[in-house]
Design a protein around this motif. Structure first.
Motif, PDB file in Angstrom:
ATOM      1  N   TYR A 194       7.884 -60.353 -41.670  1.00 24.71           N
ATOM      2  CA  TYR A 194       7.192 -60.522 -42.858  1.00 24.71           C
ATOM      3  C   TYR A 194       7.490 -62.027 -43.518  1.00 24.71           C
ATOM      4  O   TYR A 194       8.595 -62.530 -43.247  1.00 24.71           O
ATOM      5  CB  TYR A 194       7.676 -59.492 -43.998  1.00 24.71           C
ATOM      6  N   SER A 195       6.628 -62.646 -44.094  1.00 23.85           N
ATOM      7  CA  SER A 195       6.473 -63.764 -44.767  1.00 23.85           C
ATOM      8  C   SER A 195       7.067 -63.581 -46.113  1.00 23.85           C
ATOM      9  O   SER A 195       7.043 -62.458 -46.686  1.00 23.85           O
ATOM     10  CB  SER A 195       5.188 -64.712 -44.851  1.00 23.85           C
ATOM     11  N   PHE A 196       7.455 -64.574 -46.926  1.00 21.13           N
ATOM     12  CA  PHE A 196       7.710 -64.261 -48.303  1.00 21.13           C
ATOM     13  C   PHE A 196       6.466 -64.205 -49.054  1.00 21.13           C
ATOM     14  O   PHE A 196       6.512 -63.626 -50.148  1.00 21.13           O
ATOM     15  CB  PHE A 196       8.586 -65.415 -48.989  1.00 21.13           C
ATOM     16  N   ASP A 197       5.364 -64.551 -48.540  1.00 20.48           N
ATOM     17  CA  ASP A 197       4.170 -63.882 -49.170  1.00 20.48           C
ATOM     18  C   ASP A 197       3.796 -62.433 -49.084  1.00 20.48           C
ATOM     19  O   ASP A 197       3.491 -61.832 -50.222  1.00 20.48           O
ATOM     20  CB  ASP A 197       3.033 -64.538 -48.659  1.00 20.48           C
ATOM     21  N   ASP A 198       4.573 -61.968 -48.091  1.00 24.42           N
ATOM     22  CA  ASP A 198       4.565 -60.567 -47.796  1.00 24.42           C
ATOM     23  C   ASP A 198       5.419 -59.988 -48.739  1.00 24.42           C
ATOM     24  O   ASP A 198       5.351 -58.724 -49.300  1.00 24.42           O
ATOM     25  CB  ASP A 198       4.641 -60.115 -46.537  1.00 24.42           C
ATOM     26  N   VAL A 199       6.536 -60.536 -48.993  1.00 20.92           N
ATOM     27  CA  VAL A 199       7.791 -59.944 -49.899  1.00 20.92           C
ATOM     28  C   VAL A 199       7.037 -59.813 -51.155  1.00 20.92           C
ATOM     29  O   VAL A 199       7.174 -58.952 -52.157  1.00 20.92           O
ATOM     30  CB  VAL A 199       8.842 -60.872 -49.759  1.00 20.92           C
ATOM     31  N   ALA A 200       6.487 -61.179 -51.775  1.00 20.99           N
ATOM     32  CA  ALA A 200       5.963 -61.120 -53.083  1.00 20.99           C
ATOM     33  C   ALA A 200       4.811 -60.109 -53.281  1.00 20.99           C
ATOM     34  O   ALA A 200       4.749 -59.294 -54.110  1.00 20.99           O
ATOM     35  CB  ALA A 200       5.137 -62.411 -53.118  1.00 20.99           C
ATOM     36  N   ALA A 201       4.047 -59.660 -52.389  1.00 20.46           N
ATOM     37  CA  ALA A 201       3.071 -58.706 -52.324  1.00 20.46           C
ATOM     38  C   ALA A 201       3.354 -57.445 -52.529  1.00 20.46           C
ATOM     39  O   ALA A 201       3.311 -56.609 -53.202  1.00 20.46           O
ATOM     40  CB  ALA A 201       2.273 -58.700 -51.000  1.00 20.46           C
ATOM     41  N   ALA A 202       5.023 -57.017 -51.730  1.00 19.78           N
ATOM     42  CA  ALA A 202       5.433 -55.921 -51.919  1.00 19.78           C
ATOM     43  C   ALA A 202       5.928 -55.780 -53.227  1.00 19.78           C
ATOM     44  O   ALA A 202       5.880 -54.511 -53.879  1.00 19.78           O
ATOM     45  CB  ALA A 202       6.434 -55.758 -50.845  1.00 19.78           C
ATOM     46  N   LEU A 203       6.720 -56.831 -53.744  1.00 16.63           N
ATOM     47  CA  LEU A 203       7.253 -56.748 -54.978  1.00 16.63           C
ATOM     48  C   LEU A 203       6.399 -56.710 -56.364  1.00 16.63           C
ATOM     49  O   LEU A 203       6.242 -55.710 -56.996  1.00 16.63           O
ATOM     50  CB  LEU A 203       7.835 -58.126 -55.560  1.00 16.63           C
ATOM     51  N   THR A 204       5.011 -57.132 -55.996  1.00 17.30           N
ATOM     52  CA  THR A 204       3.898 -56.915 -56.961  1.00 17.30           C
ATOM     53  C   THR A 204       3.370 -55.471 -56.827  1.00 17.30           C
ATOM     54  O   THR A 204       3.268 -55.127 -57.893  1.00 17.30           O
ATOM     55  CB  THR A 204       2.496 -57.652 -56.584  1.00 17.30           C
ATOM     56  N   ALA A 205       3.250 -54.903 -55.679  1.00 12.61           N
ATOM     57  CA  ALA A 205       2.839 -53.225 -55.681  1.00 12.61           C
ATOM     58  C   ALA A 205       3.839 -52.469 -56.393  1.00 12.61           C
ATOM     59  O   ALA A 205       3.412 -51.513 -56.629  1.00 12.61           O
ATOM     60  CB  ALA A 205       2.468 -53.097 -54.116  1.00 12.61           C
ATOM     61  N   ALA A 206       5.008 -52.828 -56.040  1.00 14.12           N
ATOM     62  CA  ALA A 206       6.130 -51.700 -56.506  1.00 14.12           C
ATOM     63  C   ALA A 206       6.360 -51.929 -57.831  1.00 14.12           C
ATOM     64  O   ALA A 206       6.771 -50.905 -58.841  1.00 14.12           O
ATOM     65  CB  ALA A 206       7.440 -52.225 -55.743  1.00 14.12           C
ATOM     66  N   SER A 207       6.184 -53.308 -58.491  1.00 15.71           N
ATOM     67  CA  SER A 207       6.570 -53.270 -59.981  1.00 15.71           C
ATOM     68  C   SER A 207       5.342 -53.304 -60.947  1.00 15.71           C
ATOM     69  O   SER A 207       5.334 -53.077 -62.145  1.00 15.71           O
ATOM     70  CB  SER A 207       7.379 -54.746 -59.977  1.00 15.71           C
ATOM     71  N   GLY A 208       4.114 -53.691 -60.278  1.00 14.99           N
ATOM     72  CA  GLY A 208       2.975 -53.684 -61.255  1.00 14.99           C
ATOM     73  C   GLY A 208       2.599 -54.822 -61.873  1.00 14.99           C
ATOM     74  O   GLY A 208       1.779 -55.220 -62.525  1.00 14.99           O
ATOM     75  N   LYS A 209       3.699 -55.942 -61.352  1.00 20.61           N
ATOM     76  CA  LYS A 209       3.678 -57.297 -62.029  1.00 20.61           C
ATOM     77  C   LYS A 209       3.296 -58.196 -60.966  1.00 20.61           C
ATOM     78  O   LYS A 209       3.747 -58.018 -59.982  1.00 20.61           O
ATOM     79  CB  LYS A 209       5.066 -57.552 -62.752  1.00 20.61           C
TER      80      LYS A 209
END
Length: 286
Positions: free
Chosen positions: A202-217
């Motif tokens: 995973y790239s940090f773009d993937d990490v950011a996308a996962a955080l977006t999906a999990a948090s709604g932010k």
């Protein structure tokens, strides 16, 4: 018997939790510096062996009656390689049949930016030259370190790191510990090298996308220059050594050092490792 060093640390605890579920505590020993920190292990029936990597006499004494030793690599001490070598030497003198070591899954040790990692491969070479049967676990970067890299305010600030578009095949430390324990419990003493990684890099773009999906932010990843990143850490009062090592990790990620994928972890667990999306929910409590 199996002796686990670093038994009260995060990985040692994960290994012992699985061992205690799957075998008699009377077959387990823990090498620890502080008996009080290991009180729970003692209460569960694990034999405590006191000492340190620096004390060769305590190491040899701790290994009496032991068949397999798991050497969990030391921290960032300057003499870590010497400490590891003392463990190997003590194991030989004590008649240990198999030595296991927690190393690192990195693509090319000869081109590492983070020189702290080189000692893992020097330790591997020393073990392989020792004549002992060995198990080497090359572990990928723990998924558990993501909150340290991204910072506690990541949902507000986004991810700002000098890692380029590099990827990491993250895996949870707990699952690595479980896999290591499963190997230690095998009756075989044959030498083997395992690569413990997730199924996907995973790239940090993937990490950011996962955080977006999990948090709604909306969370974004912004690659930054190393100099600007270092300046920001200095402004926050981070010690120079910590800055240097963090940038070393980021540089190696950018260069693809942590992107290699293996199915060894999945095979040893008997299931798929936890993917990034699920891990992020747990690690960030989302």
């Amino acid at each position: 018997m199996i002796l686990v060093t670093g038994a009260t640390g995060h990985l040692g605890t994960a290994v012992l939790q699985t061992l205690l579920r799957k075998t008699d505590a009377a077959q387990l020993a823990a090498f620890v510096r502080d008996e009080q920190k290991a009180a729970e292990l003692k209460a569960q029936g694990v034999s405590l062996r006191l000492g340190s990597y620096e004390d060769s006499a305590s190491l040899e004494q701790a290994m009496q009656g032991i068949e397999k030793v798991l050497l969990i690599s030391g921290g960032g001490e300057e003499d870590a390689l010497q400490q590891h070598q003392q463990v190997v030497d003590a194991a030989k003198r004590a008649g240990v049949r198999c030595l296991a070591y927690t190393s690192r899954a990195l693509k090319d040790p000869s081109t590492l930016a983070n020189q702290l990692m080189v000692r893992h491969f020097q330790t591997e070479a020393y073990i392989q030259a020792s004549g002992l049967s060995y198990l080497i676990f090359r572990n990928i970067l723990y998924m558990d370190v993501l909150p340290l890299f991204t910072g506690p305010q990541v949902l507000e600030t986004g991810i700002n790191l000098p890692a380029g578009q590099g990827k990491v095949a993250y895996a949870l430390r707990s699952e690595m510990g479980e896999a290591i324990a499963n190997v230690l419990l095998k009756p075989s003493y044959a030498s083997c090298i395992y690569h413990l990684t997730g199924r996907t890099a995973y790239s940090f773009d993937d990490v950011a996308a996962a955080l977006t999906a999990a948090s709604g932010k909306k969370v974004a990843y912004t690659p930054v220059e190393k100099a600007a990143f270092a300046a920001g850490m200095q402004k926050r009062g981070v010690p120079e050594l910590a800055i240097e090592r963090t940038i070393g990790f980021m540089t190696d990620i950018a260069h693809g050092q942590e992107a290699e994928v293996s199915h060894d972890l999945e095979t040893l667990l008997g299931r798929q490792p936890t993917p990034l999306q699920e891990g992020v929910k747990m690690l960030y409590k989302l």
